[in-house]
Design a protein around this motif. Structure first.
Motif, short mmCIF file in Angstrom:
data_model
loop_
_atom_site.label_atom_id
_atom_site.label_comp_id
_atom_site.label_asym_id
_atom_site.label_seq_id
_atom_site.Cartn_x
_atom_site.Cartn_y
_atom_site.Cartn_z
N HIS A 11 0.86 -1.19 0.00
CA HIS A 11 0.00 0.00 0.00
C HIS A 11 0.90 1.23 0.00
O HIS A 11 2.08 1.15 0.33
N THR A 15 3.29 -1.53 4.20
CA THR A 15 3.15 -2.89 3.68
C THR A 15 2.69 -3.78 4.82
O THR A 15 3.30 -3.78 5.89
N ASN A 16 1.62 -4.51 4.59
CA ASN A 16 1.10 -5.45 5.58
C ASN A 16 1.33 -6.86 5.08
O ASN A 16 1.34 -7.10 3.87
N THR A 96 -3.32 -6.02 12.28
CA THR A 96 -3.07 -4.78 11.55
C THR A 96 -4.33 -3.93 11.65
O THR A 96 -5.45 -4.44 11.56
N ASN A 98 -4.21 -0.61 10.09
CA ASN A 98 -4.13 0.29 8.94
C ASN A 98 -2.90 -0.14 8.15
O ASN A 98 -2.20 -1.06 8.53
N HIS A 99 -2.63 0.52 7.05
CA HIS A 99 -1.46 0.20 6.25
C HIS A 99 -0.20 0.58 7.01
O HIS A 99 0.02 1.76 7.31
#
Length: 138
Positions: A11, A15-16, A96, A98-99
């Motif tokens: 993103h 990064t997730n 997670t 959010n991004h």
């Protein structure tokens, strides 16, 4: 040889990922966004890297991802906000939100350590294979 898999979603602001061993999820991860492997502002390139145990006064016990092209001291250590706390490293999180942002990183790191430490202490070699989720069925 043991191979962890980190399946990433990229993103703009972070990064997730999902970190798993033998198709079993260990935890989620957060990283910086992809910015062409630029030092201190980008996550590391996809690929396969060896992981070893490491200790420092700053992070105490943590893991070092060795031989990342054009980078040094890429670690796996606790952090809950990639932009504020990471410089290319990978942070495990339980959730997670959010991004590049997660929660309960210390608990996730403890969970990861409970998986990796016995393997590394038995002198087995551990690799992390980092790949894009668009090339992988999760």
């Amino acid at each position: 040889m043991i191979k962890l898999e980190l399946i990433r979603n990229y993103h703009q602001k972070g990064t997730n990922g999902i970190l798993r061993l033998e198709n079993q999820m260990i935890c989620q991860t957060i990283e910086l966004p992809w910015k062409n492997n630029e030092k201190k502002i980008s996550c590391i390139p996809e690929g396969c890297y060896q992981i070893v145990k490491r200790y420092s006064s700053r992070f105490k016990n943590h893991f070092w991802i060795k031989n990342v092209p054009n980078r040094s001291l890429i670690l796996i250590h606790p952090a809950n906000n990639a932009i504020k706390e990471l410089q290319g490293c990978i942070a495990p999180v339980l959730k997670t939100i959010n991004h590049g942002v997660g929660e309960y990183s210390r608990k996730a790191f403890e969970k990861l350590s409970n998986v990796l430490n016995p393997i590394l202490e038995s002198n087995q070699i551990v690799f992390i294979h980092i790949k894009n989720s668009q090339n992988e069925s999760i």
